[in-house]
Design an enzyme around this catalytic site. Sequence first.
Site, PDB file in Angstrom:
ATOM      1  N   HIS A  95       0.812  -1.205   0.000  1.00 38.45           N
ATOM      2  CA  HIS A  95       0.000   0.000   0.000  1.00 38.45           C
ATOM      3  C   HIS A  95       0.853   1.265   0.000  1.00 38.45           C
ATOM      4  CE1 HIS A  95      -2.851  -2.763   2.441  1.00 38.45           C
ATOM      5  NE2 HIS A  95      -3.117  -2.879   1.159  1.00 38.45           N
ATOM      6  N   ASP A 113      -6.739  -6.406  -1.770  1.00 35.86           N
ATOM      7  CA  ASP A 113      -5.311  -6.530  -2.059  1.00 35.86           C
ATOM      8  C   ASP A 113      -5.024  -7.514  -3.187  1.00 35.86           C
ATOM      9  OD1 ASP A 113      -4.769  -4.663  -0.126  1.00 35.86           O
ATOM     10  OD2 ASP A 113      -3.845  -6.052   1.280  1.00 35.86           O
ATOM     11  N   TYR A 148       1.912   1.573  13.803  1.00 36.35           N
ATOM     12  CA  TYR A 148       2.685   2.437  12.917  1.00 36.35           C
ATOM     13  C   TYR A 148       2.189   3.871  12.972  1.00 36.35           C
ATOM     14  CZ  TYR A 148      -0.920   0.973   9.481  1.00 36.35           C
ATOM     15  OH  TYR A 148      -2.098   0.673   8.842  1.00 36.35           O
ATOM     16  N   LYS A 160       6.251   6.215   7.350  1.00 38.98           N
ATOM     17  CA  LYS A 160       5.725   5.363   8.404  1.00 38.98           C
ATOM     18  C   LYS A 160       6.856   4.904   9.319  1.00 38.98           C
ATOM     19  CE  LYS A 160       1.947   3.642   5.558  1.00 38.98           C
ATOM     20  NZ  LYS A 160       1.359   2.461   4.887  1.00 38.98           N
TER      21      LYS A 160
END
Length: 186
Positions: A61, A169, A131, A71
């Site tokens: 992603h 996904d 995250y 991140k």
Amino acid sequence: MEIIKTSIPNLLIIKPEVFSDPRGFFLEVFAENRYKEAGISSNFVQDNISKSSYGVIRGLHYQLAPYSQSKLIHALEGKILDVAVDLRKNSPTFGQHYAVELSAENKLQFFIPQGFAHGFSVLSETAIVSYKCDNYYSQEAERGIVYNDAKLNINWQIPADKAIISSKDSILPSFKEAEHNFVFSI
């Protein structure tokens, strides 16, 4: 804390200082001043946590610029294989990926700057992943690359018959077909 440079520019592994005694342990997960001193100047604005079972593969992603996200990832429970793919045009490592095992046991963090696709696979019975992001989620800017792209050839360390992939996904485009608008800068 120790900063470990990877083979891909700007992609870093952070090894925090852990203080252990018979009671357990203590570690500083994030202190803006210390991370800035280490060269990580992202202004984190959102924290996310996910829980997944063994075999789950999430990703790959990313969000298009100007909504792209850096991140800072670590595993609170269990063990994951965390993967970043360089999508920065003109980068010497464009199209390459880097994978690192993050676990509650090793307490490592993975810093992924803007311009990368991100995903992970769960190697333990369950995993809780935390995250920090330096930009808010934008559904309109959300993009991805299919996890099993032949060009990327990522070894997720999960047998194909045990992989659990979301329907969203599983239909992401290939690396070659994926839209991205990132440019490499030092």
